[in-house]
Write an enzyme that holds these catalytic residues in place. Sequence first.
Site, PDB file in Angstrom:
ATOM      1  N   GLN A  76       0.766  -1.293  -0.193  1.00 44.83           N
ATOM      2  CA  GLN A  76       0.177  -0.014   0.195  1.00 44.83           C
ATOM      3  C   GLN A  76       0.566   1.241   0.322  1.00 44.83           C
ATOM      4  OE1 GLN A  76      -3.108   0.189   3.442  1.00 44.83           O
ATOM      5  NE2 GLN A  76      -3.638  -1.442   2.882  1.00 44.83           N
ATOM      6  N   HIS A  81       9.848   0.349   8.007  1.00 40.78           N
ATOM      7  CA  HIS A  81      10.747  -1.082   6.193  1.00 40.78           C
ATOM      8  C   HIS A  81      10.596  -0.014   5.346  1.00 40.78           C
ATOM      9  CE1 HIS A  81      11.463  -4.808   4.353  1.00 40.78           C
ATOM     10  NE2 HIS A  81      10.684  -5.191   3.925  1.00 40.78           N
TER      11      HIS A  81
END
Length: 492
Positions: free
Chosen positions: A110, A132
């Site tokens: 996303q 991340h």
Amino acid sequence: MANYFNTLNLRQKLDQLGRCRFMDREEFADEANFLKGKKIVIVGCGAQGLNQGLNMRDSGLDISYALRPEAIAEKRASFQRATENGFKVGTYEELIPTADLVVNLTPDKQHSKVVADVMPLMKKDSAFGYSHGFNIVEVGEEIRKDITVVMVAPKCPGTEVREEYKRGFGVPTLIAVHPENDPKGEGMAIAKAWAAATGGHKAGVLESSFVAEVKSDLMGEQTILCGMLQAGSIVCYDKLVADGKDPAYAGKLIQYGWETITEALKQGGITLMMDRLSNSAKLRAFELAEQIKESLGFLYYKHMDDIISGHFSATMMADWANGDKDLFAWREATGKTAFENAPKYDGKISEQEYFDNGVLMIAMVKAGVELAFDAMVASGIYEESAYYESLHELPLIANTIARKRLYEMNVVISDTAEYGNYLFSNVATPILAKEIIPNLQKGDLGEPTPAVEVDNITLRDVNDAIRNHPVELIGQELRGYMTDMKRIAVAG
């Protein structure tokens, strides 16, 4: 967009892969003060989003959550999690324009959509955060040049981030500043304050890079952390049942065995895990581990090579574009394995029995940790990063299997980790079944290893080999920063 890592020259690649510095606790004397008085908006309220937000609020920061209009209107789980915990919730348009720091804690797939939606709304000279770096490194997302881009990556699932904070502690954390986006030179101050607000500075913080975090994180989760546990669970359960063991007992031995034996890893590394065995069993576990390395070594290095080259991320993103067809098929197949459907065992298995009857499992852990660590270090990743992405996180992932077997592990980890897990385990499972399982001896799995005469010189040499592997040497140093680690095993 192009893979960012692949746009770098060799010198830049090596520099980014080798970014790893264990930060002194004195560097966090200001704790979260740099972000106090600033507006922080978190996008996404899953496990990391909620639990990091709770910690940051408890550290005195101003936290709110930006969600999609449909998530708010339909009162989806993310909306409920945020509102039930007393957070302010609004749409992107309502919250992003006044934010000093926007933290993107949505799933990897996303991220590009989130960036496209929030970037036009962000005020000049604000900051954007990740936990991340996949979107930056593998997707090659380019962020507006006036925006500072930082990363704070706790090396634990979100639930552990919260639980350790409530104990007055924290979890080991990697922080980084994207070299393409630090216009005011404030990136490190932002990252340090964010890490301190989650409690990470109390457990140890590595100053890393987006590249080093992504490449090591992908390698760990695909191989030892998830892929090896999945492959090992499947073949060990099938072997136990084939040998006539009670399927219910076999299921419990595997389900709780990983957690119990890796608890020793957490406290004292591979050395302590192996020391829980008798001398006869230790020698056999060492021998089995060497055989497993021989059979699976090529696969570990193939995964590392595919991660470094970008082949893995390109393959996975192609599956994203195909509606996650492969991911869903592999997930369904996992749910149909015999281990996942093993009956419940109501009997008691003592802690020592998990060690005595799980010599093969211990050998798999030893081989897997060392292979993953060695492959990362050989690719330019520093030992500290390789340790956190192999040995350190293993007990935490094993704990998810203890809850609801492989289903729970694959629910808790990211879709990126789950996809990589299947790529590895789909190849490793038949190799183990063909090359390791047929050659097992009495006492390797399901019952204790028979006592044999042990030669002093052999035992000495094996002990030296265990204790002097580089993952043990760096692990002993890093665990010194985590002396307050709680016991997480719940097996019974």
